[in-house]
Design a protein around this motif. Structure first.
Motif, mmCIF file in Angstrom:
data_model
loop_
_atom_site.group_PDB
_atom_site.id
_atom_site.type_symbol
_atom_site.label_atom_id
_atom_site.label_comp_id
_atom_site.label_asym_id
_atom_site.label_seq_id
_atom_site.Cartn_x
_atom_site.Cartn_y
_atom_site.Cartn_z
ATOM 1 N N LEU A 5 0.947 -1.112 -0.165
ATOM 2 C CA LEU A 5 -0.092 -0.041 0.024
ATOM 3 C C LEU A 5 0.835 1.169 -0.033
ATOM 4 O O LEU A 5 1.602 1.379 0.858
ATOM 5 C CB LEU A 5 -0.855 0.066 1.175
ATOM 6 C CG LEU A 5 -1.933 -1.018 1.362
ATOM 7 C CD1 LEU A 5 -2.568 -0.890 2.797
ATOM 8 C CD2 LEU A 5 -3.013 -0.683 0.033
ATOM 9 N N GLU A 6 0.285 2.254 -0.796
ATOM 10 C CA GLU A 6 1.078 3.526 -0.669
ATOM 11 C C GLU A 6 0.262 4.357 0.440
ATOM 12 O O GLU A 6 -1.051 4.417 0.551
ATOM 13 C CB GLU A 6 0.777 4.354 -1.952
ATOM 14 C CG GLU A 6 1.288 3.883 -3.069
ATOM 15 C CD GLU A 6 1.186 4.345 -4.471
ATOM 16 O OE1 GLU A 6 1.159 5.863 -4.340
ATOM 17 O OE2 GLU A 6 0.824 3.721 -5.276
ATOM 18 N N PRO A 7 1.107 4.864 1.459
ATOM 19 C CA PRO A 7 0.503 5.529 2.403
ATOM 20 C C PRO A 7 -0.611 6.627 2.143
ATOM 21 O O PRO A 7 -1.571 7.010 2.671
ATOM 22 C CB PRO A 7 1.504 6.322 3.279
ATOM 23 C CG PRO A 7 2.629 5.089 2.896
ATOM 24 C CD PRO A 7 2.335 4.746 1.593
ATOM 25 N N ALA A 8 -0.111 7.362 1.002
ATOM 26 C CA ALA A 8 -1.031 8.626 0.432
ATOM 27 C C ALA A 8 -2.478 8.010 -0.032
ATOM 28 O O ALA A 8 -3.484 8.632 0.398
ATOM 29 C CB ALA A 8 -0.451 9.230 -0.741
ATOM 30 N N LYS A 9 -2.465 6.793 -0.549
ATOM 31 C CA LYS A 9 -3.816 5.933 -0.841
ATOM 32 C C LYS A 9 -4.534 5.876 0.081
ATOM 33 O O LYS A 9 -5.790 5.707 0.347
ATOM 34 C CB LYS A 9 -3.504 5.024 -1.886
ATOM 35 C CG LYS A 9 -2.889 5.187 -3.311
ATOM 36 C CD LYS A 9 -3.889 5.318 -4.285
ATOM 37 C CE LYS A 9 -3.220 5.574 -5.697
ATOM 38 N NZ LYS A 9 -4.114 5.390 -6.572
ATOM 39 N N VAL A 10 -3.853 5.325 1.176
ATOM 40 C CA VAL A 10 -4.505 4.748 2.383
ATOM 41 C C VAL A 10 -5.240 6.075 3.146
ATOM 42 O O VAL A 10 -6.446 5.946 3.441
ATOM 43 C CB VAL A 10 -3.666 4.223 3.562
ATOM 44 C CG1 VAL A 10 -4.122 3.890 4.870
ATOM 45 C CG2 VAL A 10 -3.031 2.745 3.059
ATOM 46 N N LEU A 11 -4.538 6.982 3.126
ATOM 47 C CA LEU A 11 -5.014 8.448 3.782
ATOM 48 C C LEU A 11 -6.034 8.726 2.774
ATOM 49 O O LEU A 11 -7.145 9.328 3.691
ATOM 50 C CB LEU A 11 -3.927 9.434 3.987
ATOM 51 C CG LEU A 11 -2.996 9.198 4.985
ATOM 52 C CD1 LEU A 11 -1.772 10.164 5.186
ATOM 53 C CD2 LEU A 11 -3.626 8.958 6.299
ATOM 54 N N LEU A 12 -5.996 8.733 1.682
ATOM 55 C CA LEU A 12 -7.128 9.214 0.876
ATOM 56 C C LEU A 12 -8.558 8.367 1.190
ATOM 57 O O LEU A 12 -9.782 8.886 1.098
ATOM 58 C CB LEU A 12 -6.866 9.357 -0.813
ATOM 59 C CG LEU A 12 -6.188 10.405 -1.418
ATOM 60 C CD1 LEU A 12 -5.921 9.701 -2.760
ATOM 61 C CD2 LEU A 12 -7.331 11.541 -1.623
#
Length: 86
Positions: A5-12
């Motif tokens: 997972l990309e952290p930015a995608k998780v936060l989105l």
């Protein structure tokens, strides 16, 4: 652990759940994924279908699951939420 997972995608995805979800005991749920954070907001949690994701400070994360197929389905769902137009 493989970086799934990309952290930015998780936060989105987290933000979309919080924005569009319905209230639960701990946070909000949207499209089968529940999201909430700890008291200071530094750690966010997302869970659904037998998988729990904990993302902490410095964008480190940990996935808890019993079956690989459940993990893969959860990751797919999180990525779909991240890419969804609000």
């Amino acid at each position: 652990m493989k970086n799934d997972l990309e952290p930015a995608k998780v936060l989105l995805a987290y933000e979309k759940i919080i924005k569009n979800g319905t209230e639960t005991e701990f946070g909000k749920i949207y499209q089968g994924v529940e999201a909430y954070s700890d008291y200071d907001g530094y750690t966010v949690y997302m869970k659904g279908n037998g998988v729990e994701l904990k993302m902490g400070f410095h964008n480190t994360y940990h996935l808890e699951y019993e079956q690989e197929r459940l993990k893969e389905a959860f990751i797919k769902k999180v990525l779909l939420l991240a890419d969804e137009k609000s």
